[in-house]
Design an enzyme around this catalytic site. Structure first.
Site, PDB file in Angstrom:
ATOM      1  N   ALA A  64       0.844  -1.188   0.000  1.00  0.00           N
ATOM      2  CA  ALA A  64       0.000   0.000   0.000  1.00  0.00           C
ATOM      3  C   ALA A  64       0.882   1.243   0.000  1.00  0.00           C
ATOM      4  O   ALA A  64       1.921   1.284   0.666  1.00  0.00           O
ATOM      5  CB  ALA A  64      -0.903   0.003   1.230  1.00  0.00           C
ATOM      6  N   GLY A 110       0.647  -5.534   1.335  1.00  0.00           N
ATOM      7  CA  GLY A 110      -0.616  -5.572   0.612  1.00  0.00           C
ATOM      8  C   GLY A 110      -0.491  -6.197  -0.762  1.00  0.00           C
ATOM      9  O   GLY A 110      -1.459  -6.743  -1.298  1.00  0.00           O
ATOM     10  N   GLU A 113      -0.816  -9.821  -0.123  1.00  0.00           N
ATOM     11  CA  GLU A 113      -2.225 -10.083   0.188  1.00  0.00           C
ATOM     12  C   GLU A 113      -3.068 -10.023  -1.074  1.00  0.00           C
ATOM     13  O   GLU A 113      -4.038 -10.789  -1.236  1.00  0.00           O
ATOM     14  CB  GLU A 113      -2.706  -9.074   1.227  1.00  0.00           C
ATOM     15  CG  GLU A 113      -2.055  -9.262   2.592  1.00  0.00           C
ATOM     16  CD  GLU A 113      -2.216  -8.068   3.517  1.00  0.00           C
ATOM     17  OE1 GLU A 113      -2.438  -8.286   4.715  1.00  0.00           O
ATOM     18  OE2 GLU A 113      -2.107  -6.912   3.040  1.00  0.00           O
ATOM     19  N   GLU A 133       5.311  -5.178   7.449  1.00  0.00           N
ATOM     20  CA  GLU A 133       4.553  -4.161   8.192  1.00  0.00           C
ATOM     21  C   GLU A 133       5.160  -3.801   9.545  1.00  0.00           C
ATOM     22  O   GLU A 133       5.111  -2.640   9.971  1.00  0.00           O
ATOM     23  CB  GLU A 133       3.104  -4.633   8.385  1.00  0.00           C
ATOM     24  CG  GLU A 133       2.234  -4.558   7.139  1.00  0.00           C
ATOM     25  CD  GLU A 133       2.357  -5.791   6.252  1.00  0.00           C
ATOM     26  OE1 GLU A 133       1.601  -5.892   5.277  1.00  0.00           O
ATOM     27  OE2 GLU A 133       3.219  -6.651   6.538  1.00  0.00           O
TER      28      GLU A 133
END
Length: 255
Positions: A64, A110, A113, A133
């Site tokens: 992200a 992300g 994911e 993260e």
């Protein structure tokens, strides 16, 4: 203009990330486009498969875009960025069409994911997977500790999320996360998609739903969808609808 495009190649649709200056990191606009494209694809019966790709860069998707969430208030970050992103990724994972992700580069946070939402994955030999993260003081928020654990297993996900280790293509293949390691993962993914084009769309859709239900992915909707498919073609249904329209008591034939 969003940096996520829907491109069509006959019966095959391609969802392409196009934000190479930020290593194809997700922005708010990209999440919105993804949701819109998913709704369109679910209703398009001409599509036999969806291939997920990214513009050439060092990464398939770096996760992200930090600028998209760093300035958000804590409640906005949790309720909007994490929760909405999770919902959109769930939408893609539960698409009625089979999906194949082509990991042409690294898939971090992300981005990993995002790749995990696909049914099948191909991967470049030099690409790696990571959940970084903890290095920026957050946690995986788009199913990195949920869907990814079901796919890769608890120990491997803990290596990434707790220790910060990268997983290479060989380990991803050995774990079953990747179906094929290829120097050209997009071409490999398109070939898999082509192989689906002469298969029964309804059979593939039903099989995907049943497999997802077995691992807890959208189980409630799957049970009701498959049951609805059983009763929809029955004479009982036709009689029930006719009786309702004619304002009379139905006489179900039981077939």
């Amino acid at each position: 203009m969003s940096a996520l495009h829907l491109i069509r190649h006959g019966t095959i649709a391609e969802l392409r990330l196009d934000n190479p200056s930020k290593l194809n990191a997700f922005t708010t606009e990209m999440l919105r486009s993804l949701e819109t494209h998913c709704a369109e694809l679910d209703r398009d019966d001409t599509v036999s498969a969806v291939v997920i790709t990214a513009e050439e860069s060092r990464a398939f998707c770096a996760g992200a875009d930090i600028k998209a969430w760093a300035e958000l208030e804590p409640w906005e970050f949790a309720r909007y960025w994490v929760r909405e992103g999770h919902r959109v990724f769930d939408r893609l994972a539960r698409l009625s069409k089979p999906t194949i992700a082509a990991l042409n580069g690294h898939a971090f946070g992300g981005g990993l994911e995002f790749a995990a939402t696909a049914d099948i994955r191909t991967m470049a030999p030099e690409a790696t997977l990571a959940l970084p993260e903890a290095g920026v003081g957050i946690v995986p928020g788009w199913s990195g500790t949920q869907r990814l654990v079901r796919l890769l297993g608890e120990p491997l996900v803990k290596e990434m999320a707790l220790l910060g280790r990268r997983i290479n293509a060989e380990r991803a293949y050995a774990a079953g996360f990747v179906a094929e390691i290829s120097d050209d993962p997009r071409t490999a993914a398109l070939a898999i998609a082509e192989g689906l084009s002469d298969k029964s769309k309804r059979s593939i859709e039903a099989a995907k739903y049943m497999i997802h239900a077995a691992v807890g992915e959208d189980r409630d909707a799957t049970i009701e969808t498959l049951a609805a498919g059983m009763v929809a073609p029955t004479t009982d249904r036709d009689e029930g609808v006719s009786a309702f329209r004619e304002k009379r008591k139905p006489n179900f034939p039981g077939r």
